[in-house]
Motif scaffolding. Structure first.
Motif, PDB file in Angstrom:
ATOM      1  N   LEU A   9      13.685   7.267   6.632  1.00  0.00           N
ATOM      2  CA  LEU A   9      14.656   8.368   6.355  1.00  0.00           C
ATOM      3  C   LEU A   9      14.962   9.072   7.449  1.00  0.00           C
ATOM      4  O   LEU A   9      16.164   9.453   7.708  1.00  0.00           O
ATOM      5  CB  LEU A   9      13.929   9.205   5.025  1.00  0.00           C
ATOM      6  CG  LEU A   9      13.918   8.787   4.095  1.00  0.00           C
ATOM      7  CD1 LEU A   9      12.948   9.530   3.138  1.00  0.00           C
ATOM      8  CD2 LEU A   9      15.023   8.504   3.507  1.00  0.00           C
ATOM      9  N   LYS A  10      14.294   9.517   8.333  1.00  0.00           N
ATOM     10  CA  LYS A  10      14.740  10.124   9.692  1.00  0.00           C
ATOM     11  C   LYS A  10      15.566   9.066  10.583  1.00  0.00           C
ATOM     12  O   LYS A  10      16.573   9.604  11.060  1.00  0.00           O
ATOM     13  CB  LYS A  10      13.423  10.217  10.351  1.00  0.00           C
ATOM     14  CG  LYS A  10      13.482  10.823  11.919  1.00  0.00           C
ATOM     15  CD  LYS A  10      12.343  11.480  12.644  1.00  0.00           C
ATOM     16  CE  LYS A  10      12.487  12.254  13.823  1.00  0.00           C
ATOM     17  NZ  LYS A  10      11.342  12.531  14.416  1.00  0.00           N
ATOM     18  N   LYS A  11      15.190   7.994  10.657  1.00  0.00           N
ATOM     19  CA  LYS A  11      16.204   6.894  11.367  1.00  0.00           C
ATOM     20  C   LYS A  11      17.634   6.928  10.894  1.00  0.00           C
ATOM     21  O   LYS A  11      18.324   6.704  11.622  1.00  0.00           O
ATOM     22  CB  LYS A  11      15.367   5.559  11.428  1.00  0.00           C
ATOM     23  CG  LYS A  11      16.146   4.531  12.402  1.00  0.00           C
ATOM     24  CD  LYS A  11      15.640   3.123  12.375  1.00  0.00           C
ATOM     25  CE  LYS A  11      13.979   3.139  12.901  1.00  0.00           C
ATOM     26  NZ  LYS A  11      13.578   1.607  12.809  1.00  0.00           N
TER      27      LYS A  11
ATOM     28  N   ILE B 223      11.099  -1.702   2.717  1.00  0.00           N
ATOM     29  CA  ILE B 223      10.156  -0.794   2.807  1.00  0.00           C
ATOM     30  C   ILE B 223       8.865  -1.640   2.770  1.00  0.00           C
ATOM     31  O   ILE B 223       7.682  -1.074   3.423  1.00  0.00           O
ATOM     32  CB  ILE B 223      10.224   0.060   1.389  1.00  0.00           C
ATOM     33  CG1 ILE B 223       9.165   1.049   1.511  1.00  0.00           C
ATOM     34  CG2 ILE B 223       9.894  -0.585   0.277  1.00  0.00           C
ATOM     35  CD1 ILE B 223       9.377   2.292   2.592  1.00  0.00           C
ATOM     36  N   HIS B 224       8.584  -2.875   1.881  1.00  0.00           N
ATOM     37  CA  HIS B 224       7.693  -3.488   2.019  1.00  0.00           C
ATOM     38  C   HIS B 224       7.213  -4.554   3.125  1.00  0.00           C
ATOM     39  O   HIS B 224       6.505  -5.590   2.887  1.00  0.00           O
ATOM     40  CB  HIS B 224       7.492  -4.329   0.706  1.00  0.00           C
ATOM     41  CG  HIS B 224       8.495  -5.083   0.401  1.00  0.00           C
ATOM     42  ND1 HIS B 224       9.740  -4.638   0.418  1.00  0.00           N
ATOM     43  CD2 HIS B 224       8.633  -6.328   0.084  1.00  0.00           C
ATOM     44  CE1 HIS B 224      10.662  -5.754   0.124  1.00  0.00           C
ATOM     45  NE2 HIS B 224       9.966  -6.748   0.062  1.00  0.00           N
TER      46      HIS B 224
ATOM     47  N   GLU C  61       4.426   6.492   4.717  1.00  0.00           N
ATOM     48  CA  GLU C  61       4.869   6.564   6.175  1.00  0.00           C
ATOM     49  C   GLU C  61       5.942   6.175   6.572  1.00  0.00           C
ATOM     50  O   GLU C  61       6.884   6.385   7.266  1.00  0.00           O
ATOM     51  CB  GLU C  61       3.559   6.122   6.992  1.00  0.00           C
ATOM     52  CG  GLU C  61       2.340   6.888   6.714  1.00  0.00           C
ATOM     53  CD  GLU C  61       1.283   6.183   7.509  1.00  0.00           C
ATOM     54  OE1 GLU C  61       1.232   5.106   7.769  1.00  0.00           O
ATOM     55  OE2 GLU C  61       0.058   6.791   7.238  1.00  0.00           O
ATOM     56  N   ARG C  62       6.285   4.624   6.105  1.00  0.00           N
ATOM     57  CA  ARG C  62       7.514   4.017   6.470  1.00  0.00           C
ATOM     58  C   ARG C  62       8.651   4.620   5.896  1.00  0.00           C
ATOM     59  O   ARG C  62       9.785   4.679   6.545  1.00  0.00           O
ATOM     60  CB  ARG C  62       7.478   2.402   5.739  1.00  0.00           C
ATOM     61  CG  ARG C  62       6.464   1.605   6.879  1.00  0.00           C
ATOM     62  CD  ARG C  62       6.284   0.151   6.362  1.00  0.00           C
ATOM     63  NE  ARG C  62       7.480  -0.365   6.031  1.00  0.00           N
ATOM     64  CZ  ARG C  62       8.275  -0.939   7.031  1.00  0.00           C
ATOM     65  NH1 ARG C  62       7.740  -1.199   8.350  1.00  0.00           N
ATOM     66  NH2 ARG C  62       9.441  -1.858   6.754  1.00  0.00           N
TER      67      ARG C  62
ATOM     68  N   PRO D  89       0.804  -1.286   0.071  1.00  0.00           N
ATOM     69  CA  PRO D  89      -0.125   0.020  -0.047  1.00  0.00           C
ATOM     70  C   PRO D  89       0.743   1.214  -0.150  1.00  0.00           C
ATOM     71  O   PRO D  89       1.719   1.395   0.909  1.00  0.00           O
ATOM     72  CB  PRO D  89      -0.565   0.008   1.240  1.00  0.00           C
ATOM     73  CG  PRO D  89      -0.839  -1.606   1.656  1.00  0.00           C
ATOM     74  CD  PRO D  89       0.208  -2.238   0.966  1.00  0.00           C
ATOM     75  N   LEU D  90       0.531   2.153  -0.995  1.00  0.00           N
ATOM     76  CA  LEU D  90       1.502   3.426  -0.980  1.00  0.00           C
ATOM     77  C   LEU D  90       1.338   4.321   0.085  1.00  0.00           C
ATOM     78  O   LEU D  90       2.442   5.126   0.517  1.00  0.00           O
ATOM     79  CB  LEU D  90       0.952   4.053  -2.535  1.00  0.00           C
ATOM     80  CG  LEU D  90       1.304   3.406  -3.724  1.00  0.00           C
ATOM     81  CD1 LEU D  90       1.083   4.147  -4.804  1.00  0.00           C
ATOM     82  CD2 LEU D  90       2.962   3.020  -3.608  1.00  0.00           C
TER      83      LEU D  90
END
Length: 308
Positions: free
Chosen positions: A115-117, A146-147, A109-110, A103-104
């Motif tokens: 990217l922050k982590k 990511i998935h 969100e992930r 789901p896009l």
């Protein structure tokens, strides 16, 4: 523990060369499994067969007992990095998530969270070519997870990373395993493998040479060694009992002890005249085991059928 990936009697040849022969192992849910070996051992061929990039001449590969591998449940970080350089970071992450039927909205969100982590906050609209090599590698790693894959294959994930980034990767890989992801990891950085992995599968010349739990392998295969810092006559050291070989470097001597030596009892044989500034006894490292096998000393074979 549930078995996620099963590889049985895998064989693959290229023209007249057999790249892998009779390769069998499994990867379990929530574990980090290392696949190791010198260059040309057959690791990449094995991984490419698992990924369906090529097909074996013989043998089978199963995911949770089924012969069809669901690609959307597998994450893959290849050794040869390759993201579209002129595409924005967020766009490439969402595109790769979509290819996995993820789901896009959840992927976005992930992506922002990762990217922050990974200290890439604010880089989502940068193109890949604007990033440093290390930053690009982080994006490639994010794209492989990511998935939310159930099986993650990592080929040299630490290559080219600075120590801080290595720690970030190590922490995330452990976290993924703790949350149930089955991880197959290939790396030449033996210290990191020894630190992180639960089990290992070591290959040489296309064949299995060691397979088992990390602790069991070290106990059964990694004999003790005694490291002495001090200027000593090598002839004195050679006369000590149960010393199979000695490596000397300036004022440091490393004595590799015979199998089944009891270290505390063996220490009693050291002469009082020995010059000792520092002394330590530990088992040989996974790095040393790797070197022994890669240089064809065949030490693993001396253990008989323990790893056959």
């Amino acid at each position: 523990m549930e078995t996620m990936l099963t590889v049985e009697t895998l064989e693959k040849s290229f023209k007249d060369k057999q790249a892998i022969r009779d390769i069998s192992f499994d990867v379990r849910k929530g574990e980090i499994m290392a696949i190791l070996g010198p260059n040309g051992a057959g690791k990449s061929t094995t991984i490419r067969n698992i990924m369906g990039i090529m097909y074996p001449d013989k043998g089978s590969i199963a995911f949770r007992g089924h012969n069809e591998i669901p690609r959307h449940k597998i994450g893959y970080l290849p050794e040869e990095r390759g993201l579209y350089k002129n595409v924005k970071v967020m766009d490439i992450l969402l595109y790769l998530a979509e290819l996995k039927d993820y789901p896009l909205k959840k992927a976005r969100e992930r992506a922002l969270s990762y990217l922050k982590k990974f200290d890439l906050e604010g880089q989502e609209n940068s193109s890949v070519e604007e990033l440093s090599k290390g930053m690009g590698q982080k994006v490639q790693f994010i794209s492989s997870i990511i998935h939310e894959p159930e099986l993650l294959i990592l080929d040299e994930p630490f290559s080219g990373l600075d120590p801080v980034s290595q720690e970030l990767f190590k922490t995330e890989i452990r976290s993924l395993a703790e949350n149930g992801t089955a991880i197959l990891l290939s790396s030449h950085q033996m210290n990191l493998v020894e630190e992180m992995c639960d089990r290992l599968f070591m290959m040489h010349n296309g064949k299995r040479v060691i397979y088992g739990d990390m602790d069991d392998v070290k106990e059964k295969y990694a004999n003790f060694k005694c490291t002495i810092r001090g200027k000593n006559d090598p002839h004195v050291l050679e006369n000590l009992p149960d010393v199979e070989r000695i490596k000397q470097d300036e004022d440091t001597s490393v004595l590799y002890l015979a199998r089944d030596v009891h270290p505390v009892s063996w220490l009693k044989h050291l002469p009082e005249s020995l010059s000792v500034q520092e002394l330590s006894i530990d088992r040989i490292s996974l790095h040393e085991i790797f070197i022994d096998i890669a240089t064809d000393q065949n030490l693993a074979q001396k253990e008989g059928a323990a790893y056959a």
